[in-house]
Motif scaffolding. Structure first.
Motif, PDB file in Angstrom:
ATOM      1  N   GLU A 104      -1.468 -14.013   7.582  1.00  0.00           N
ATOM      2  CA  GLU A 104      -0.123 -13.506   7.295  1.00  0.00           C
ATOM      3  C   GLU A 104       0.184 -12.302   8.203  1.00  0.00           C
ATOM      4  O   GLU A 104       1.271 -12.183   8.761  1.00  0.00           O
ATOM      5  CB  GLU A 104      -0.057 -13.111   5.809  1.00  0.00           C
ATOM      6  CG  GLU A 104       1.219 -12.415   5.373  1.00  0.00           C
ATOM      7  CD  GLU A 104       2.345 -13.369   5.027  1.00  0.00           C
ATOM      8  OE1 GLU A 104       2.093 -14.582   5.003  1.00  0.00           O
ATOM      9  OE2 GLU A 104       3.471 -12.879   4.811  1.00  0.00           O
ATOM     10  N   LEU A 126      -2.431  -7.705   3.077  1.00  0.00           N
ATOM     11  CA  LEU A 126      -2.043  -9.086   3.418  1.00  0.00           C
ATOM     12  C   LEU A 126      -3.237  -9.797   4.056  1.00  0.00           C
ATOM     13  O   LEU A 126      -4.054  -9.170   4.729  1.00  0.00           O
ATOM     14  CB  LEU A 126      -0.884  -9.078   4.426  1.00  0.00           C
ATOM     15  CG  LEU A 126       0.420  -8.409   3.978  1.00  0.00           C
ATOM     16  CD1 LEU A 126       1.438  -8.423   5.122  1.00  0.00           C
ATOM     17  CD2 LEU A 126       0.992  -9.116   2.753  1.00  0.00           C
ATOM     18  N   LYS A 173       0.567 -22.734  10.086  1.00  0.00           N
ATOM     19  CA  LYS A 173      -0.438 -22.440   9.052  1.00  0.00           C
ATOM     20  C   LYS A 173      -1.401 -23.627   8.879  1.00  0.00           C
ATOM     21  O   LYS A 173      -2.622 -23.446   8.800  1.00  0.00           O
ATOM     22  CB  LYS A 173       0.263 -22.118   7.729  1.00  0.00           C
ATOM     23  CG  LYS A 173      -0.704 -21.696   6.678  1.00  0.00           C
ATOM     24  CD  LYS A 173      -0.055 -20.921   5.576  1.00  0.00           C
ATOM     25  CE  LYS A 173      -1.175 -20.267   4.771  1.00  0.00           C
ATOM     26  NZ  LYS A 173      -0.787 -19.712   3.552  1.00  0.00           N
TER      27      LYS A 173
END
Ligand SMILES: C[S@@+](CC[C@H](N)C(=O)[O-])C[C@H]1O[C@@H](n2cnc3c(N)ncnc32)[C@H](O)[C@@H]1O
Length: 396
Positions: free
Chosen positions: A316, A312, A46
């Motif tokens: 994600e 989402l 991430k």
């Protein structure tokens, strides 16, 4: 850092493969690798996306990625993602290899124990003429060689034995000692949301080896329960496991969930747990049609899955799509993009009777769960529908 439950804490029953020290150590390594993937590697992916890959995408396109495909384009050369993906794929390979070698060396003993437990029982109903759909029989689902239906000898139960023992390692014990968190979550949800609902006949479509069927038995002791799967090995093992756990009144039936031999309007609760993502575009609406056919007025169909991608953020979605890309789950991506409420309406349920919800099995303080959810309580997306008049069957 949350730690996974050691493998030796798994629930014991008579068909669970016997393990030696090294088998347990291998499974514990898998569980710890999954913990590292979730807690160390996944957050770095991430960070890499936000710090580098998204910026590079912006420079190329003048905007952010808008969907998971564009995130994938942004991430394809990103070292953090490649390391994450490599370690995750290899962890699955190690898990499958560990399970395969564990069950291969005791294949005959496992077969004999299952045969002994199943002997003469009318609650195990196999259909040797049934042809499993190719999306089950031709796929090494989540790298399980031969998939759910493989039979290396007559009455083989090795793949379900591997599935049972290895699932505890893959999830780090998140499903509890009996790998039954989804079934317990469904029971909690039913008792909390619909305390009056008291189904007389329950059908579990795609029951596997019955991990998530047995909590329904405990919760509704009067109900007639039919657990259906296309795979004879899963049913043989699941039936023997249930008997060894003292449950001898659940019928394990070999049938296709899209066309079961059960009568019209014969059931009050028709459910699935983690089945829909392992079907196909053609089978999914047919399973909903079959649920509709089986339900009496006032009956309920409920399906537990990972959440849909809708709603989402694209990153994600991209991370959740890993199984579809690298873990032999060919229908994973399509399922999570499907509009399940709309498909239930199409199957005949009234739009006003269709619902979405969430359920979970363990208090948040409990540790361990797989991959990016690691450390959180296992929870599921719930989609379902009432057949015509809500609540009638519960009062009957
Ligand atoms: C991921 S496993 C889930 C098993 C179980 N529901 C659980 O929660 O542990 C999926 C199962 O669905 C079964 N399955 C897939 N398609 C099916 C179909 N059309 N009819 C019956 N079973 C099916 C497979 O054989 C497999 O056992």
């Amino acid at each position: 850092m949350s730690s996974p439950s050691p493998w030796h804490t798994i629930g014991r029953h008579d068909v669970l493969p016997a393990t030696k020290h090294d088998d347990r150590a291998r499974f514990d390594i898998v569980a710890h690798l999954n913990a590292q993937i979730a807690q160390t590697l996944s957050p770095r992916v991430k960070t890499a996306y936000e710090a580098r890959a998204r910026q590079a995408f912006r420079l190329r396109h003048g905007r952010d990625p808008v969907d998971r495909h564009e995130v994938a384009e942004a991430m394809q050369r990103e070292p953090a993602y490649r390391v994450f993906s490599l370690v995750r794929r290899n962890t699955m390979e190690i898990r499958q290899h560990a399970g395969r070698q564990l069950v291969a060396r005791q294949a005959e003993a496992l077969r004999d124990r299952a045969k002994w437990a199943n002997d003469g029982a009318r609650t195990l109903q196999l259909d040797p003429t049934l042809e499993a759909p190719r999306y089950v029989s031709a796929v090494d689902t989540h790298l399980m060689r031969g998939g759910y239906t493989a039979e290396r000898m007559t009455d083989d139960v090795t793949n379900p034995a591997n599935y049972d023992a290895g699932m505890y390692a893959t999830t780090g014990g998140a499903g509890g000692p009996w790998n039954d968190a989804a079934g317990r979550a469904l029971v909690d949800w039913l008792k909390r949301e619909h305390p009056q609902f008291n189904p007389r006949r329950i059908v579990d479509l795609g029951c596997g080896l019955g991990h998530n069927t047995l909590p329904l038995r405990a919760a509704f002791p009067e109900a007639d329960i039919v657990a259906i799967d296309v795979s004879a090995p899963m049913l043989r093992y699941g039936h023997a496991r249930a008997r060894s756990l003292g449950v001898s009144d659940v019928t394990f039936m070999q049938a296709d969930a899209t066309k079961t031999p059960l009568e019209d309007s014969s059931s009050d609760l028709v459910f699935t747990t983690m089945v829909l993502h392992e079907t196909s575009r053609q089978a999914l609406p047919q399973i909903f049609l079959e649920s509709h056919r089986l339900l009496r007025a006032g009956g309920l169909t409920v399906h537990l899955e990972q959440p849909p991608y809708r709603g989402l953020d694209p990153f994600e979605q991209f991370m959740r799509d890993w199984d579809g890309r690298f873990n032999n789950e060919p229908f994973w991506s399509a399922l999570h993009e499907s509009d399940l409420p709309a498909l239930l309406v199409k199957a005949g349920f009234g739009a006003g009777n269709v619902f979405e919800s969430r359920c979970s099995a363990l208090p948040p303080s409990q540790t361990v769960i797989k991959n990016e959810d690691f450390g959180r309580a296992p929870s599921w997306y719930v989609v379902g529908a009432w057949q015509a008049a809500k609540g009638i069957a519960s009062l009957g």
